[in-house]
Design a protein around this motif. Structure first.
Motif, PDB file in Angstrom:
ATOM      1  N   ARG A 265       0.868  -1.185   0.000  1.00  0.00           N
ATOM      2  CA  ARG A 265       0.000   0.000   0.000  1.00  0.00           C
ATOM      3  C   ARG A 265       0.898   1.227   0.000  1.00  0.00           C
ATOM      4  NH1 ARG A 265      -4.642  -2.040   3.190  1.00  0.00           N
ATOM      5  NH2 ARG A 265      -5.011  -4.056   2.229  1.00  0.00           N
ATOM      6  N   HIS A 267       1.883   4.782   1.166  1.00  0.00           N
ATOM      7  CA  HIS A 267       1.624   5.703   2.276  1.00  0.00           C
ATOM      8  C   HIS A 267       2.300   7.031   1.994  1.00  0.00           C
ATOM      9  CE1 HIS A 267      -0.005   2.755   5.156  1.00  0.00           C
ATOM     10  NE2 HIS A 267       0.839   1.895   4.617  1.00  0.00           N
ATOM     11  N   CYS A 322      -4.051   0.308   7.373  1.00  0.00           N
ATOM     12  CA  CYS A 322      -3.229  -0.677   6.676  1.00  0.00           C
ATOM     13  C   CYS A 322      -2.730  -1.705   7.685  1.00  0.00           C
ATOM     14  CB  CYS A 322      -2.051   0.030   6.011  1.00  0.00           C
ATOM     15  SG  CYS A 322      -0.982  -1.095   5.126  1.00  0.00           S
TER      16      CYS A 322
HETATM   17 ZN   LIG Z   1       1.010  -0.180   5.017  1.00  0.00          ZN
END
Ligand SMILES: [Zn+2]
Length: 437
Positions: A265, A267, A322
């Motif tokens: 993911r 960030h 997350c």
């Molecule tokens: Zn993460």
């Protein structure tokens, strides 16, 4: 070891722990921190930076009443062209006390830009990079291969080894068929654990290996930077190197850092800068999709407030968490920075390294490089009154350094740059086919 190096290392260490801790803050803590930093930067700019002294007077902004995030919209966006043409006005009167390190960039628009990054920002950036790379499995000392646009003391050198860091650097500008084989042999010799660099360059090496029927040493992870990573390229890299790929985004102006964690993911480092996403009318984007804007917290020598980075992003809606534990907001997609590539008659492929060719071309406000044959390119330029024959000479010299002498180059002064079918105005536009993805 030099005293300045030790000082920088200490500063990076301190800030590295700051990122380690601040990525776990709750939302309230980020907001408080961001408001505090924004107020400080705005007050400093109002007192010490000529451009902002004038602007704040014009828009009647009272720095003592400025509240932070909720008042940010009252400050107009700053674009690269304003920063470039009024560069000196952005330098704080007391810049020297923060440390003056000059940095140059042309960004993805081909506009030359010279900036000061002060000592604190330099340390913050390196600390944020270290934290981001760690998400991708890198730790200092791990055997690393990096391929980016480097300049070594010996301009003909393809690679340079940094034994203390266990790092080998390769100059992506020299990547072509014969050097790719040399690099491939070195990779198989070095057996790096981590690869860092332009996705296109890393991919090219593996494709040469494939064509030659040579095995390439697998790595633990690849950190891609400097170019937009398409899903297709990510997949090809993962297959070729049998590893996980982590995308990293930053830029010379240092008002945003985005990186992928171990859960892939993206960030955004919220304790590095304050970032907003705006729509075509410069209003805050309701959907979270639009142009990325950033205000750096630490560069007091040359503060940039609401700087329009020029890349399109899509922020993750809502406050989903997350599993990696980082509380930094998530970015779903980085859309911008899609450049095409030039192919040289001697078989090299050059991406955004070409941008620096324009650095010394005085009076070129915007430029674009179009390839319409393997041995021919032309440069579209939007110029100002300081432009002259000398500018063309300097531009051509910059291009020849990178492209060699076999290619023909023409220069055109235009009113508008060419657009792609999708409406983008890339710095490099190729009208010939590519053999490589
Ligand atoms: Zn993460």
């Amino acid at each position: 070891m030099k005293k300045s190096t030790v000082n920088l290392a200490l500063r990076i260490c301190k800030r590295y722990f700051f990122y380690l801790i601040s990525e776990k803050w709750n939302r309230n803590r980020y907001e408080l921190y961001q408001d505090e930093q924004l107020k400080k930067v705005v007050r400093h700019a109002a007192s010490n930076v000529p451009y902002y002294r004038e602007l704040f007077k014009q828009i009647k902004l009272d720095p003592d009443r400025f509240r932070g995030r909720e008042d940010m919209h009252t400050i107009p966006l700053l674009d690269k062209d304003t920063l470039r043409t009024r560069q000196k006005e952005f330098i704080a009167d007391d810049a020297a006390k923060y440390g003056i390190n000059w940095d140059s960039t042309s960004g993805s628009t081909g506009t030359p830009l010279h900036l000061i990054i002060d000592n604190s920002t330099k340390a913050h950036k390196l600390a944020a990079v270290l934290r981001a790379y760690q998400w991708a499995g890198y730790v200092p000392g791990k055997r690393t291969f990096s391929i980016q646009s480097y300049t070594f003391e010996n301009p003909k050198a393809i690679a340079k080894r940094y034994p203390a860091a266990n790092l080998w650097r390769f100059n992506s500008k020299l990547l072509k068929e014969d050097t790719a084989l040399e690099i491939l042999t070195m990779i198989n010799d070095i057996q790096p654990h981590v690869m860092i660099g332009y996705p296109f360059s890393i991919l090219m090496i593996s494709q040469f290996a494939q064509r030659k029927g040579t095995q390439i040493h697998p790595v633990e992870s690849i950190i891609t930077a400097g170019e937009t990573l398409s899903e297709r390229r990510r997949q090809l890299l993962e297959e070729a190197y049998r590893c996980s790929v982590h995308d990293f985004f930053s830029h010379h102006e240092d008002v945003a850092v985005i990186s992928e964690c171990r859960h892939k993911r993206k960030h955004i480092f919220e304790s590095f800068a304050y970032n907003e996403v705006v729509d075509d009318h410069d209003n805050l984007s309701a959907s979270g999709a639009g142009r990325l804007v950033g205000t750096g917290f630490y560069n007091y020598a040359m503060p940039l407030i609401r700087y329009n980075i020029g890349d399109n992003v899509v922020f993750d809606p809502g406050n989903s968490q997350c599993p990696c534990g980082s509380k930094f907001r998530m970015v779903r997609e980085i859309v911008g920075r899609q450049n095409d590539y030039l192919e040289t008659p001697d078989g090299r492929f050059l991406g955004n390294v070409l941008e620096h060719a324009v650095d010394n071309a005085r009076g070129v406000r915007l430029s674009q490089c179009v390839q319409d044959a393997v041995d021919h390119i032309y440069i579209n330029m939007i110029v100002d009154e300081t432009f002259s024959e000398e500018s063309i000479k300097a531009f051509e010299q910059g291009l020849r350094l990178r492209l060699g002498n076999e290619i023909r180059i023409d220069f055109k002064v235009v009113e508008q740059l060419e657009k792609t079918k999708s409406g983008k105005t890339p710095f490099i536009m190729s009208k010939i086919g590519h053999n490589y993805m």
